[in-house]
Write a protein that holds these residues in place. Structure first.
Motif, PDB file in Angstrom:
ATOM      1  N   GLN A  78      -2.256   9.508  -3.342  1.00 12.63           N
ATOM      2  CA  GLN A  78      -3.470   9.635  -2.550  1.00 12.63           C
ATOM      3  C   GLN A  78      -3.992   8.289  -2.058  1.00 12.63           C
ATOM      4  O   GLN A  78      -4.808   8.231  -1.123  1.00 12.63           O
ATOM      5  CB  GLN A  78      -4.574  10.353  -3.355  1.00 12.63           C
ATOM      6  CG  GLN A  78      -5.036   9.634  -4.616  1.00 12.63           C
ATOM      7  CD  GLN A  78      -4.235  10.010  -5.854  1.00 12.63           C
ATOM      8  OE1 GLN A  78      -3.081  10.438  -5.728  1.00 12.63           O
ATOM      9  NE2 GLN A  78      -4.847   9.882  -7.020  1.00 12.63           N
ATOM     10  N   VAL A  79      -3.519   7.207  -2.647  1.00  9.18           N
ATOM     11  CA  VAL A  79      -3.953   5.869  -2.238  1.00  9.18           C
ATOM     12  C   VAL A  79      -3.119   5.359  -1.059  1.00  9.18           C
ATOM     13  O   VAL A  79      -3.565   4.484  -0.310  1.00  9.18           O
ATOM     14  CB  VAL A  79      -3.869   4.889  -3.432  1.00  9.18           C
ATOM     15  CG1 VAL A  79      -4.227   3.467  -3.025  1.00  9.18           C
ATOM     16  CG2 VAL A  79      -4.795   5.364  -4.554  1.00  9.18           C
ATOM     17  N   ARG A  80      -1.931   5.892  -0.893  1.00 10.85           N
ATOM     18  CA  ARG A  80      -1.059   5.425   0.191  1.00 10.85           C
ATOM     19  C   ARG A  80      -1.681   5.745   1.554  1.00 10.85           C
ATOM     20  O   ARG A  80      -2.282   6.797   1.732  1.00 10.85           O
ATOM     21  CB  ARG A  80       0.323   6.081   0.086  1.00 10.85           C
ATOM     22  CG  ARG A  80       1.058   5.724  -1.188  1.00 10.85           C
ATOM     23  CD  ARG A  80       2.316   6.553  -1.373  1.00 10.85           C
ATOM     24  NE  ARG A  80       2.743   6.518  -2.767  1.00 10.85           N
ATOM     25  CZ  ARG A  80       3.489   7.428  -3.357  1.00 10.85           C
ATOM     26  NH1 ARG A  80       3.921   8.469  -2.664  1.00 10.85           N
ATOM     27  NH2 ARG A  80       3.809   7.318  -4.629  1.00 10.85           N
ATOM     28  N   PRO A  81      -1.514   4.845   2.516  1.00  7.74           N
ATOM     29  CA  PRO A  81      -2.113   5.078   3.838  1.00  7.74           C
ATOM     30  C   PRO A  81      -1.375   6.158   4.608  1.00  7.74           C
ATOM     31  O   PRO A  81      -0.219   6.481   4.319  1.00  7.74           O
ATOM     32  CB  PRO A  81      -1.960   3.713   4.526  1.00  7.74           C
ATOM     33  CG  PRO A  81      -0.737   3.116   3.883  1.00  7.74           C
ATOM     34  CD  PRO A  81      -0.780   3.563   2.443  1.00  7.74           C
ATOM     35  N   THR A  82      -2.041   6.707   5.606  1.00  2.00           N
ATOM     36  CA  THR A  82      -1.369   7.619   6.533  1.00  2.00           C
ATOM     37  C   THR A  82      -0.607   6.782   7.550  1.00  2.00           C
ATOM     38  O   THR A  82      -0.889   5.601   7.749  1.00  2.00           O
ATOM     39  CB  THR A  82      -2.381   8.506   7.276  1.00  2.00           C
ATOM     40  OG1 THR A  82      -3.217   7.669   8.087  1.00  2.00           O
ATOM     41  CG2 THR A  82      -3.238   9.290   6.291  1.00  2.00           C
ATOM     42  N   ILE A  83       0.352   7.400   8.218  1.00  2.14           N
ATOM     43  CA  ILE A  83       1.124   6.663   9.219  1.00  2.14           C
ATOM     44  C   ILE A  83       0.236   6.289  10.406  1.00  2.14           C
ATOM     45  O   ILE A  83       0.460   5.251  11.051  1.00  2.14           O
ATOM     46  CB  ILE A  83       2.359   7.482   9.670  1.00  2.14           C
ATOM     47  CG1 ILE A  83       3.360   6.588  10.409  1.00  2.14           C
ATOM     48  CG2 ILE A  83       1.939   8.666  10.494  1.00  2.14           C
ATOM     49  CD1 ILE A  83       3.968   5.488   9.573  1.00  2.14           C
ATOM     50  N   GLU A  84      -0.791   7.079  10.682  1.00  2.00           N
ATOM     51  CA  GLU A  84      -1.713   6.743  11.765  1.00  2.00           C
ATOM     52  C   GLU A  84      -2.458   5.444  11.456  1.00  2.00           C
ATOM     53  O   GLU A  84      -2.599   4.563  12.324  1.00  2.00           O
ATOM     54  CB  GLU A  84      -2.721   7.872  11.993  1.00  2.00           C
ATOM     55  CG  GLU A  84      -2.135   9.142  12.576  1.00  2.00           C
ATOM     56  CD  GLU A  84      -1.477  10.027  11.533  1.00  2.00           C
ATOM     57  OE1 GLU A  84      -1.566   9.703  10.324  1.00  2.00           O
ATOM     58  OE2 GLU A  84      -0.865  11.039  11.919  1.00  2.00           O
TER      59      GLU A  84
ATOM     60  N   ALA B 127       0.829  -1.210   0.000  1.00  2.00           N
ATOM     61  CA  ALA B 127       0.000   0.000   0.000  1.00  2.00           C
ATOM     62  C   ALA B 127       0.863   1.260   0.000  1.00  2.00           C
ATOM     63  O   ALA B 127       0.531   2.257  -0.649  1.00  2.00           O
ATOM     64  CB  ALA B 127      -0.926  -0.009   1.214  1.00  2.00           C
ATOM     65  N   CYS B 128       1.982   1.218   0.709  1.00  2.00           N
ATOM     66  CA  CYS B 128       2.847   2.399   0.825  1.00  2.00           C
ATOM     67  C   CYS B 128       3.529   2.768  -0.488  1.00  2.00           C
ATOM     68  O   CYS B 128       3.815   3.954  -0.733  1.00  2.00           O
ATOM     69  CB  CYS B 128       3.908   2.168   1.892  1.00  2.00           C
ATOM     70  SG  CYS B 128       3.287   2.170   3.589  1.00  2.00           S
ATOM     71  N   VAL B 129       3.839   1.788  -1.317  1.00  2.00           N
ATOM     72  CA  VAL B 129       4.575   2.067  -2.562  1.00  2.00           C
ATOM     73  C   VAL B 129       3.632   2.174  -3.760  1.00  2.00           C
ATOM     74  O   VAL B 129       4.076   2.109  -4.913  1.00  2.00           O
ATOM     75  CB  VAL B 129       5.670   1.004  -2.824  1.00  2.00           C
ATOM     76  CG1 VAL B 129       6.692   1.011  -1.705  1.00  2.00           C
ATOM     77  CG2 VAL B 129       5.073  -0.393  -2.992  1.00  2.00           C
TER      78      VAL B 129
END
Length: 297
Positions: free
Chosen positions: A283-289, A276-278
């Protein structure tokens, strides 16, 4: 010329350092990047520190001092950031003095088993490192976007395994927080002279988007792939995407460390986070929270 303490504590021995002390110290180069040179400095009293020497900076002395002091204050508030102890801004030298970690970086720790036959990290050790990196990023991303010096303080800007320092208990400290905004190559936006960071660039590679939380998340994902699958996983993230189902069904050998069945669910969870991160779309990548919530489930 004195090497100025970041903490402005007159009782701190760092106030006693001079350029002469630094020049007389034993120095060994630890690494180089577009930002500058990292050196291990052993002073005559035997104390070890790390000196981050910038090739060039884009701010004047006063702003440099203000920004380093601000970063030092933030680093003191988070157990997962490398403390900044002192700095020097002179015509010839511009550097920051940091704590020294004898175990080196996460890059060194991963390279040992791959190149030198050292015992590889266990999954529990890897997960501890991953979780602490996420906690450090969460602290950074929780800061207000800009401070009074117009420095963006809610972004690291240069996340990579060589900037993850490892302590003797396998706790981590992230180095070089905010340093990209001191170097001409990154923050001279008007002249558009940015050099590529020495780590895999996100697909949205341009000067306006290099300093973004979504870029930080991309580089966090690349570190996860490195921790999980080794350097081959970084060659083509597209190929990893294509083989994702084979990896999850154990039809394709991907993970570079042995693991037990009880760890499988957690390992695959981290793999899902990395994918998900790459993602190509920021805008699709998750937040760190959201990443931390998923890791804690």
């Amino acid at each position: 010329m004195p090497v100025v303490s970041c903490h402005h504590d007159e009782g701190d021995s760092l106030w006693l350092w001079t350029m002469k002390d630094v020049m007389r110290a034993s120095v060994g180069v630890m690494g180089e990047s577009a930002l500058g040179v990292t050196e291990k400095v052993v002073f005559l009293d035997g104390k070890c520190h790390v000196l981050k020497r910038f090739r060039t900076v884009c701010v004047q002395r006063k702003v440099f001092a203000q920004r380093i002091a601000r970063l030092a204050s933030l680093c003191e508030q988070c157990a997962y950031l490398v403390p900044l102890n002192a700095y020097l801004y002179s015509k010839r030298f511009k550097f920051v003095v940091c704590d020294y970690y004898p175990m080196g970086s996460l890059h060194d720790l991963l390279l040992g088993p791959r190149k030198l036959g050292h015992t590889p990290l266990t999954w529990n050790e890897r997960f501890k490192i991953i979780f602490q990196i996420a906690r450090a990023i969460a602290f950074i991303h929780s800061q207000p976007r800009q401070d009074k010096d117009l420095m963006v303080i809610n972004i690291h800007g240069n996340l990579k395994t060589s900037n993850i320092m490892i302590d003797i208990d396998f706790s981590i400290r992230i180095a070089n927080y905010g340093f990209t905004q001191l170097a001409t190559e990154i923050c001279d936006v008007d002249k558009q002279k940015a050099q590529s960071p020495p780590s895999p660039l996100p697909p949205e590679n341009n000067i306006d988007k290099l300093l973004s939380q979504k870029s930080d998340i991309y580089h966090f994902g690349m570190m996860l792939l490195d921790i999980l699958g080794g350097p081959n996983a970084l060659i083509s993230t597209q190929r990893v995407f294509e083989r994702k189902e084979d990896i999850l069904s154990n039809k394709f050998e991907f993970f570079e460390f042995p693991y037990e069945g009880t760890d499988k669910m957690q390992i695959f969870k981290v793999f899902d986070i990395a994918m998900a991160c790459v993602h190509r779309l920021p805008q699709v990548r998750p937040t760190i929270e959201n990443i931390l919530l998923y890791l804690c489930k």
